[in-house]
Write an enzyme that holds these catalytic residues in place. Structure first.
Site, PDB file in Angstrom:
ATOM      1  CD  GLN A   1       7.411 -11.346  28.428  1.00 23.49           C
ATOM      2  OE1 GLN A   1       8.373 -11.285  27.591  1.00 23.49           O
ATOM      3  NE2 GLN A   1       6.676 -12.494  28.132  1.00 23.49           N
TER       4      GLN A   1
ATOM      5  CG  ASP B   1       6.147 -16.165  29.245  1.00 24.72           C
ATOM      6  OD1 ASP B   1       5.542 -15.190  28.723  1.00 24.72           O
ATOM      7  OD2 ASP B   1       7.408 -16.662  29.417  1.00 24.72           O
ATOM      8  CG  LEU B   2       0.765 -19.831  26.514  1.00 22.75           C
ATOM      9  CD1 LEU B   2      -0.916 -20.066  26.490  1.00 22.75           C
ATOM     10  CD2 LEU B   2       1.301 -20.788  25.978  1.00 22.75           C
ATOM     11  CD  GLU B   3       7.256 -14.607  25.344  1.00 22.15           C
ATOM     12  OE1 GLU B   3       7.734 -14.228  24.227  1.00 22.15           O
ATOM     13  OE2 GLU B   3       7.805 -14.547  26.440  1.00 22.15           O
ATOM     14  CG  ASN B   4       4.328 -17.794  19.842  1.00 25.81           C
ATOM     15  OD1 ASN B   4       5.123 -17.172  18.944  1.00 25.81           O
ATOM     16  ND2 ASN B   4       4.989 -18.618  20.416  1.00 25.81           N
TER      17      ASN B   4
END
Length: 560
Positions: free
Chosen positions: A444, A384-387
């Site tokens: 998402q 869930d790496l959002e960067n």
């Protein structure tokens, strides 16, 4: 990335998506009139706008080079070649393309100029169109380009096939040499991954197992699946083009890993994923044992970064969770697994800072996640790496983890919408790179701006169309339906924007699996194997009386 204007993207003249390749002879005298069609001589005979083009050695479709052109600002990375043709003649324009939006056209034909295009593709794709020259036409301009603000595109093996225009094309191909450098790049209990060096003049490769051809590919790697655990196999590769097939390469032996056993109950065909919060942010504080039974996969949020690059650890927030102890937590994981559930540790989140960007950090990631699996009993990992992430080294890390954990590994992902707009994006690339070990991607569908659907139209979040049209990109972009789930907030408190009622989630599930409940967008086919849905979070769901899981859960489990 700014969202492309629908008007700008789709009402601008669509100029052909590279459709240049070998489409078959029209007569014995026909030839490929394009020069340097495979970019083996760099950009000789080609001119690219704003220095946007270059040649690369990988990936290539054939030979040892391909064109890579990168749009920037107001430049769409247009590359052109003037090709000699005969008047009043018909030609087939074709090529192999990969990467971002790719366009191709022919102008100056003297009749009707032609074009074709493709949005994006993770693997080589051939596109083809035809044109007829006018009575006095002796040359045409063929061109390729990308699209503003999109990823770079690749092109290879260009062909303008028809009567000899007298300009001189590339020489007739000869049978390629045997591939060198064949090696085993990875194994699992049921698969062996292979890689080899590109062969000049080759347009594809055949893979042999124990002397029998089992698959054909256009790139320089392949993963052979469906193998028995703890078994050795011999592999060879040949190179092919229109002139024929090479002799076989030297053999390599690949041995599958041991099967880890069934790892408990298998996931149901349709599954519900929920994130469990290891912190108190105003949602209901839960022990893992209190998570609603409708959840099949529970993602523990989150692992923590360490000072070692790529490595993660996990720290239970005992104080924030009312004195919840590590021993209770471990026992609750076992109890959930005994009830047929899977529990994974999630890496990342909005504030996640884990970086896997080289071989060392990839190894550290795999080793540390596997250590957490052994310590706590986790079934796998959620990315869930959002960067941002590095597709090459994250894929390497996940394959290394799979080799350690075996085929029972549960691997999930939760990218943002922007991460899955194109197969050229790093997150999408990673999912496709590890497709053979991937469980599900729960994108998402919230905290998002407007996005393109698979039909090229722009959709706003908060509607059934937003869910279905964006899911279609993944379903048609290379993921299996069983690897696609819909991620939504459990309540209005669970996200800053994008909440939809559980009934809208169910309508989207029905639209994708059965063709009912759709909005204005209706997919061209149904996907009855769609995996299911995900929510952030089980805690916000509990705060809302479990309204989300009580509505979506039974619906997911009742899908065909």
């Amino acid at each position: 990335m700014p969202i492309l204007s629908k008007k700008r993207l789709w009402t601008t003249t669509v100029v052909a998506a590279l459709a240049l390749g070998f489409a078959g002879p029209a007569s014995a005298a026909d030839v490929n009139n394009a020069k340097n069609a495979g970019f083996e001589s760099g950009l000789t005979n080609w001119t690219c706008s704003a220095n946007s083009g270059t040649t690369v050695s990988s990936p290539v479709h054939g030979g040892s080079a391909a064109l890579k052109a990168t749009p920037a600002g107001q430049d769409n990375a247009k590359c052109v070649q003037t090709v000699a043709v005969k008047p009043s003649s018909t030609y087939t324009l074709s090529a192999w393309v990969q990467g971002g939006y790719a366009y191709l056209g022919a102008t100056g034909t003297g009749t009707t100029d032609v074009s074709t295009w493709t949005p994006d593709t993770a693997s080589w794709k051939q596109l083809t169109t035809t044109f007829t020259t006018g009575a006095s036409t002796t040359s045409v301009t063929v061109y390729t380009h990308g699209w503003y603000g999109q990823a770079a595109y690749l092109a290879d093996d260009v062909s303008v096939y028809g009567p000899d225009g007298g300009g001189g094309g590339d020489p007739t191909p000869t049978v390629p040499a045997a591939p060198a450098g064949l090696a085993v790049s990875g194994t699992s209990s049921s698969s062996v991954s292979l890689s080899w060096n590109a062969v000049s003049g080759a347009t594809g490769y055949n893979v042999y197992r124990n002397g029998t051809k089992i698959t054909a590919v256009t790139g320089t790697s392949a993963t052979v699946t469906g193998l028995a655990a703890s078994t050795s196999y011999s592999f060879q590769v040949t190179a092919v083009n229109s002139a024929g097939e090479s002799v076989k390469s030297g053999p390599v032996t690949g041995t599958t890993t041991a099967s880890p056993g069934d790892g408990g109950s298998a996931l149901p065909k349709h599954a519900v994923t929920g994130y469990w919060q290891n912190f108190n942010n105003g949602a209901t504080v839960q022990k893992l044992s209190a998570v609603q039974s409708q959840y099949d996969i529970i993602a523990v949020a989150f692992a923590d970064a360490t000072t070692t690059p790529g490595a993660v650890t996990f720290n239970l927030d005992s104080a924030g969770l009312g004195g919840y102890t590590v021993d209770q937590f471990k026992a609750d994981i076992k109890a959930k697994q005994a009830a047929g559930k899977k529990v994974v540790v999630s890496v990342g989140g909005q504030n996640g800072t884990v970086s896997v960007s080289d071989p060392t950090s990839a190894a550290n990631f795999a080793n540390s996640v596997y250590a957490l699996m052994q310590t706590y009993g986790f079934d796998g990992v959620d990315i869930d790496l959002e960067n941002g992430l590095n597709a090459t080294y994250m894929s390497q890390a996940l394959r290394s983890l799979s080799a350690k954990a075996g085929s029972g590994l549960i691997l999930t992902m939760a990218p943002q919408t922007i991460d899955m707009q194109s197969t050229s994006n790093a997150y999408f690339q990673t999912a496709l790179n590890v497709k053979d070990i991937l469980t599900v991607v729960n994108m998402q569908y919230y905290n998002s701006g407007s996005m393109l659907g698979c039909d090229g139209k722009v959709y706003s979040q908060g509607s059934v169309d937003f869910l279905t049209a964006l899911a279609c990109i993944q379903l048609e972009g290379g993921l299996s339906p069983s690897q696609v789930g819909l991620g939504l907030p459990a309540s209005t408190s669970g996200a800053g924007s994008g909440y939809v009622s559980p009934s809208v989630v169910n309508n989207a599930l029905d639209c994708l699996t059965k063709g009912t409940g759709c909005g204005s967008f209706k997919p061209s086919k149904t996907y009855p194997d769609l995996r299911g849905a995900m929510t952030w979070s089980t805690n916000w769901d509990a705060a809302a009386g479990n309204a989300w899981s009580n509505t979506v859960g039974p619906h997911v489990h009742g899908l065909p």
